[in-house]
Structures are given as structure tokens and as C-alpha cells.
Write an enzyme that holds these catalytic residues in place. Structure first.
Site, short mmCIF file in Angstrom:
data_model
loop_
_atom_site.label_atom_id
_atom_site.label_comp_id
_atom_site.label_asym_id
_atom_site.label_seq_id
_atom_site.Cartn_x
_atom_site.Cartn_y
_atom_site.Cartn_z
N GLY A 241 -11.49 -8.27 11.83
CA GLY A 241 -10.30 -9.00 12.45
C GLY A 241 -10.40 -10.58 12.30
O GLY A 241 -11.36 -11.17 12.41
N HIS B 45 -18.08 -9.10 4.36
CA HIS B 45 -19.09 -9.85 3.72
C HIS B 45 -20.45 -9.88 4.14
O HIS B 45 -21.29 -10.36 3.84
CB HIS B 45 -18.56 -11.15 3.14
CG HIS B 45 -17.18 -11.13 2.94
ND1 HIS B 45 -16.12 -11.40 3.71
CD2 HIS B 45 -16.52 -10.87 1.61
CE1 HIS B 45 -14.84 -11.44 3.11
NE2 HIS B 45 -15.14 -11.07 1.70
N ARG C 240 -9.10 0.98 6.04
CA ARG C 240 -9.96 0.01 5.90
C ARG C 240 -10.31 -0.70 7.22
O ARG C 240 -9.56 -0.80 8.25
CB ARG C 240 -9.27 -1.26 5.32
CG ARG C 240 -9.84 -2.52 5.24
CD ARG C 240 -8.85 -3.73 4.89
NE ARG C 240 -8.21 -3.59 3.67
CZ ARG C 240 -7.03 -4.03 2.91
NH1 ARG C 240 -6.43 -5.04 3.89
NH2 ARG C 240 -6.37 -4.09 1.92
N ASP D 128 -1.58 -4.24 5.52
CA ASP D 128 -2.60 -5.14 6.19
C ASP D 128 -2.09 -5.04 7.74
O ASP D 128 -1.10 -4.69 8.35
CB ASP D 128 -2.25 -6.64 5.81
CG ASP D 128 -3.05 -6.75 4.59
OD1 ASP D 128 -3.87 -6.01 4.03
OD2 ASP D 128 -2.57 -7.81 3.74
#
Ligand SMILES: Cc1cc2nc3c(=O)[nH]c(=O)nc-3n(C[C@H](O)[C@H](O)[C@H](O)COP(=O)(O)OP(=O)(O)OC[C@H]3O[C@@H](n4cnc5c(N)ncnc54)[C@H](O)[C@@H]3O)c2cc1C
Length: 306
Positions: free
Chosen positions: A186, A225, A182, A132
Site C-alpha cells: 500500500g 521488492h 495483486r 490499481d
């Protein structure tokens, strides 16, 4: 403005106490977090995999300040990977790891050693690890650790954040063959000197970065999304002739599940990011900062007496 206030609250232990003890917090948390225990994570993973989704699991916790905490986080990932492998859930499920949870804040070498141990366990279980990305003060260190890990584990995934001004250049660096990247917008509060501030600028950067990754040789993982970004992703997949084995969409657990199912139904690879563990506060606050509708839902639960 609202986003800044919520992100500031995400660092406040007083607000954390207030939120954690509110009567209906548990119901809200459950929508975004799979549960506290490793078994909860496994159960959620099984359900998603049965529905045709891939998974990346995140053991929550980011304010690690001692080597013991870092070791405990590492050990939880080792246990998780063993259980995932044993349950036949790999390679559909992989893990996402925050270097801060492995000691990055006080000892980068320790964070590397811990991350390496997790890569060894993931490899043994037949799956991968993605690092991540956290706030911009950690970007160089995280990419440095990524480079070291990739020497032995080339499938280790990177995360790049479109709101950072540097990210187009990082996308070019990381779009080589086999490189899993990925791309997200942010989630942290960043100063203007390093990050675009308006949603429009961030979206434009996301599309530029997506173009670089989708036209490159690596394996892009489009984490968003946003219906517009998803539609552009679908368009670029057609344009660059990328089938479901050459890129994927990623979304968070509990967010737009119908859209995750729709994309999977269309034949795309869709990976759900599943957080679990009891240190859910910072994660939940970042989700609230992203979307006022989530805040209304949360506010109702906090003041509810029922
Ligand atoms: C798999 C994954 C991994 C991530 N990893 C990282 C990381 O390592 N580091 C990091 O900084 N950030 C990470 N993020 C968070 C990311 O940076 C964004 O903060 C977050 O995804 C919100 O941006 P967005 O692209 O979804 O769109 P936003 O700009 O938040 O929203 C755009 C539009 O999307 C739609 N939308 C968004 N949320 C919803 C919802 N709940 N319901 C319905 N519609 C919605 C709405 O139409 C909205 O207008 C990750 C996100 C994902 C999905």
C-alpha cells in the site's frame, strides 16, 4: 514522519512546479518512468519481454476532473493495447488502470464504462487488465466496479493493500478460482482507523494475506521488492506446489532490476510494472516516500548544477 511529509508534498502544486523545473529531474524520472510517449512504453516493454519478463503498463495520470480527461485516458489505453497486440507483445504485456484516471471521482458509471472499453480492447488484443488500488476512500467503489467487469471479463485483476485492516477479509472474498489478485503493501497515507501504521504490522499482514491467497484457488500476484516477503513467497510456492503458471512476482520498473532477473532466471513468472506518460509527479513522489535512499539520489539531482 519523512514519509508523511513527502506524501503531503505529492499533493502540492507548488512543490510539483519546483520539482518539475529542477535541472536534473529528467534523469531521475527516467529511472522510474519509461518515457512520455506510447512508443517509449512499447520500447521499454520490448526490452523487458526480450529479457524474459512479463509487463503491466500504467499510463500515468490520476487527478482526472473532467469527462474529457477521462475519455483521453481511455483512448490512450485503447491505442496502447492496439499497438501491443500489433507488435506481438501480448499476452506477455497487460495494462494496469487507475479508475480515478477514468472519472471515478465524479462519475463512477463513467469510470466503469471507460474501464469496460479498455477490457474489450485488452480482450481483443489477447491480454488482461488489472485495476490499481488507490486510497481507502475508493476501495469499495473499485471492488464494486471490479465485480461488474468480472462478469464479462473474469480475468480482470484486483489489487489489495496489506496495510488496510480490511484486506485479510477481502483476500478471502477474492481467492476463488481464476481470480487474479495483486497483493501490495500500500502506497498512500492512511489513518490509523483503517490502516496498520508500523512497518512490522504491515509486513505481518502481508504474510497473512499471502497465506490466504497462496493457499486459495485464485492467481496471486505478489507485488513487493522486500527480500523477506519474496523469500516467504518462494517458500509458500513450494509449500502449496504453485508453479510459474499459478502465481507471479511483480516489481516496479527501475527498482531491483537484478532481483527481477534473478527470479525470472529461477523460472518464476516476474512482471514489471512500467509507468509512462508525462504526469509522473504523484507516482514519483510515492516512490520517494517508500525509500530514503531514493530521496538522497533525487536530492542530489535537484541541487546538482552540472
Ligand atoms: C507491481 C506493483 C504494483 C503496485 N500497485 C500498487 C497499487 O495498485 N496500489 C498501491 O497502493 N500500491 C501499489 N504498489 C506499491 C506498494 O504498495 C508499495 O508501496 C511498494 O511496493 C513498496 O513496498 P515493498 O513491498 O516493495 O517494500 P518496502 O516496505 O518499501 O521495502 C522493504 C524492503 O524492500 C527492499 N527495497 C525496497 N525498495 C528497494 C529499492 N529501490 N532498492 C533495493 N531494495 C529495495 C529493501 O530491503 C526494503 O527494506 C505496487 C507495487 C508494485 C511492485
Amino acid at each position: 514522519m519523512l514519509r508523511s511529509v513527502i506524501l503531503a508534498a505529492s499533493r502540492s502544486s507548488q512543490v510539483e512546479r519546483l520539482v518539475a523545473t529542477a535541472p536534473y529531474t529528467r534523469d531521475v524520472v527516467r529511472r522510474f518512468v519509461a518515457g512520455a510517449a506510447t512508443d517509449d512504453a512499447l520500447r521499454a516493454t520490448r526490452g523487458l519481454v526480450d529479457d524474459g519478463l512479463a509487463v503491466t503498463l500504467d499510463h500515468l495520470g490520476e487527478d482526472t476532473v473532467t469527462p474529457e480527461q477521462a475519455t483521453a485516458t481511455r483512448d490512450e489505453y485503447l491505442k496502447l493495447l492496439k499497438m501491443l497486440g500489433g507488435a506481438g507483445l501480448t499476452p506477455a504485456a497487460e495494462v494496469s488502470v487507475k479508475l480515478s484516471a477514468l472519472g471515478q471521482m465524479f462519475d463512477e458509471q463513467l469510470a466503469y464504462d471507460n474501464a469496460r472499453a479498455i477490457c474489450v480492447a485488452a480482450d481483443a488484443a489477447g491480454t488482461t487488465v488489472t485495476l490499481d488500488m488507490e486510497d481507502h476512500t475508493t476501495t469499495d467503489s473499485t471492488l464494486e466496479v471490479l465485480g461488474r467487469l468480472r462478469k464479462d471479463f473474469p480475468s480482470t485483476g484486483a489489487v489489495l493493500q496489506a496495510y488496510l485492516r480490511r484486506t485479510e477479509s477481502d483476500c478471502r472474498e477474492l481467492s476463488s478460482a481464476g481470480s487474479r489478485v495483486r497483493l501490495c503493501k500500500g502506497a498512500y497515507k492512511e489513518p490509523e482507523s483503517v490502516a496498520y501504521q508500523s512497518a512490522r504490522e504491515v509486513d505481518k499482514s502481508y504474510v497473512r494475506c499471502m497465506n490466504i491467497l497462496m493457499s486459495g484457488d485464485g492467481y496471486p500476484m505478489l507485488a513487493t521488492h522486500d527480500p523477506r516477503m519474496i523469500a516467504i513467497g518462494e517458500d509458500r510456492a513450494r509449500w502449496f506446489d504453485r508453479g510459474p503458471e499459478r502465481f507471479e512476482f511483480q516489481m516496479l520498473y527501475g527498482i531491483r532490476p537484478e532481483e527481477q532477473a534473478r527470479l525470472a532466471g529461477e523460472g518464476y513468472t516476474v512482471r514489471t510494472y512500467v509507468p509512462y506518460g508525462d504526469e509522473w509527479y504523484g507516482y514519483l513522489m510515492r516512490r520517494l516516500a517508500e525509500r530514503p535512499a531514493n530521496l538522497v539520489f533525487f536530492g542530489r539531482a535537484l541541487i546538482s548544477k552540472k
